[in-house]
Write a protein that holds these residues in place. Structure first.
Motif, PDB file in Angstrom:
ATOM      1  N   LEU A  89      73.384  -0.781 -22.813  1.00  0.00           N
ATOM      2  CA  LEU A  89      73.684  -0.270 -24.025  1.00  0.00           C
ATOM      3  C   LEU A  89      73.338   1.138 -24.246  1.00  0.00           C
ATOM      4  CD1 LEU A  89      73.544  -1.692 -26.608  1.00  0.00           C
ATOM      5  CD2 LEU A  89      71.206  -1.488 -26.803  1.00  0.00           C
ATOM      6  N   THR A 100      70.272   3.395 -33.673  1.00  0.00           N
ATOM      7  CA  THR A 100      69.358   2.368 -34.320  1.00  0.00           C
ATOM      8  C   THR A 100      68.516   1.506 -33.190  1.00  0.00           C
ATOM      9  OG1 THR A 100      70.870   0.801 -34.340  1.00  0.00           O
ATOM     10  CG2 THR A 100      70.792   1.988 -36.340  1.00  0.00           C
ATOM     11  N   GLU A 101      69.243   1.929 -31.969  1.00  0.00           N
ATOM     12  CA  GLU A 101      68.492   1.089 -30.712  1.00  0.00           C
ATOM     13  C   GLU A 101      66.991   1.746 -30.473  1.00  0.00           C
ATOM     14  OE1 GLU A 101      70.546   4.744 -28.989  1.00  0.00           O
ATOM     15  OE2 GLU A 101      70.976   3.215 -30.567  1.00  0.00           O
ATOM     16  N   ILE A 132      67.062  -6.531 -27.087  1.00  0.00           N
ATOM     17  CA  ILE A 132      67.637  -5.082 -26.987  1.00  0.00           C
ATOM     18  C   ILE A 132      67.914  -4.747 -28.286  1.00  0.00           C
ATOM     19  CG2 ILE A 132      68.664  -5.664 -24.686  1.00  0.00           C
ATOM     20  CD1 ILE A 132      71.291  -5.733 -25.912  1.00  0.00           C
ATOM     21  N   GLY A 133      67.654  -5.168 -29.431  1.00  0.00           N
ATOM     22  CA  GLY A 133      67.817  -4.227 -30.775  1.00  0.00           C
ATOM     23  C   GLY A 133      68.833  -4.877 -31.614  1.00  0.00           C
ATOM     24  N   MET A 134      69.598  -5.999 -31.221  1.00  0.00           N
ATOM     25  CA  MET A 134      70.894  -6.410 -31.820  1.00  0.00           C
ATOM     26  C   MET A 134      70.498  -7.216 -32.954  1.00  0.00           C
ATOM     27  SD  MET A 134      73.609  -6.622 -28.630  1.00  0.00           S
ATOM     28  CE  MET A 134      75.019  -6.086 -29.733  1.00  0.00           C
ATOM     29  N   ARG A 178      74.937   2.983 -32.689  1.00  0.00           N
ATOM     30  CA  ARG A 178      74.227   3.860 -32.150  1.00  0.00           C
ATOM     31  C   ARG A 178      73.136   4.636 -33.224  1.00  0.00           C
ATOM     32  NH1 ARG A 178      78.204   7.539 -30.210  1.00  0.00           N
ATOM     33  NH2 ARG A 178      77.990   8.755 -32.219  1.00  0.00           N
ATOM     34  N   ILE A 236      74.847  -3.921 -32.791  1.00  0.00           N
ATOM     35  CA  ILE A 236      74.134  -2.538 -33.029  1.00  0.00           C
ATOM     36  C   ILE A 236      74.703  -1.224 -33.113  1.00  0.00           C
ATOM     37  CG2 ILE A 236      73.666  -2.430 -30.477  1.00  0.00           C
ATOM     38  CD1 ILE A 236      70.824  -1.713 -30.773  1.00  0.00           C
ATOM     39  N   SER A 253      69.881  -3.479 -21.625  1.00  0.00           N
ATOM     40  CA  SER A 253      69.126  -2.102 -22.063  1.00  0.00           C
ATOM     41  C   SER A 253      69.859  -1.089 -21.182  1.00  0.00           C
ATOM     42  CB  SER A 253      67.669  -2.175 -22.002  1.00  0.00           C
ATOM     43  OG  SER A 253      67.067  -3.194 -22.468  1.00  0.00           O
TER      44      SER A 253
END
Length: 179
Positions: free
Chosen positions: A115, A177-178, A145-147, A175, A173, A112
């Motif tokens: 990222l 959208t995290e 982590i949102g991927m 930028r 992922i 995180s």
């Protein structure tokens, strides 16, 4: 030199004192299960030399990861350009931790921070992650982590030996959208 900090971790430049525990990680069959052959001490030390040189060139790369409270080296996390020969281009996020550090949320915490650095400091439009199709632990971190998995990006790694290391999965992922 950029150092990243989280509540529990410090992502920092490599030290000579990291070489022995890094070599032990690279000689651990469970740590290397999804990576290929075990590394000798010389190969492991050479990887750190590459990490240091790349960091000097770019100002970022593979950080050594330590537990803030104890100073214990537990692995690495960072960003690196995708290897030549893969069917896509971009910047890849990655991590590798020693077995005693597994199951504590350290990989997610370090990833995180990496990222955030990639998006906030480097202003990367997208970050990728690649692992073997059977590396479910890393895939779980990628999701945390949102991927999102890109099944159209899955591929067979021609540099991997036949078998479970060859099928690879791609996560992405963008930028903004995290989460």
């Amino acid at each position: 030199m950029t150092e990243l900090r989280t509540d529990r971790l410090v992502l920092r430049r490599w030290r000579d004192s990291d070489l022995a525990p890094w070599a032990a990680m690279n000689a651990d069959p469970e740590v290397r299960e999804h990576l290929g052959d075990l590394l000798t001490r010389e190969q492991s030390d050479a990887s750190v030399a590459r990490f240091r040189a790349e960091f000097e060139q770019r100002g970022h790369g593979w950080w050594a990861v330590e537990v803030a409270a104890t100073g214990e080296f537990i692995g690495f996390a960072g960003l690196d350009p995708v290897d030549d020969g893969l069917p896509f281009d971009g910047v890849e996020i990655g991590w590798r931790l020693a077995r005693p550090a597994w199951g504590h949320g350290y990989a997610t915490e370090a990833a995180s921070a990496v990222l955030a650095f990639g998006f906030d400091t480097l202003r990367l439009p997208e970050i990728l992650a690649v692992t073997t199709a059977t590396n479910f632990r890393s895939q779980a971190v990628m999701r945390r982590i949102g991927m999102t998995r890109d099944p159209d990006g899955d591929f067979d790694d021609p540099t991997a030996p036949e078998g479970s290391l060859r099928p690879q999965v791609l996560y992405r992922i963008a930028r903004g959208t995290e989460g």
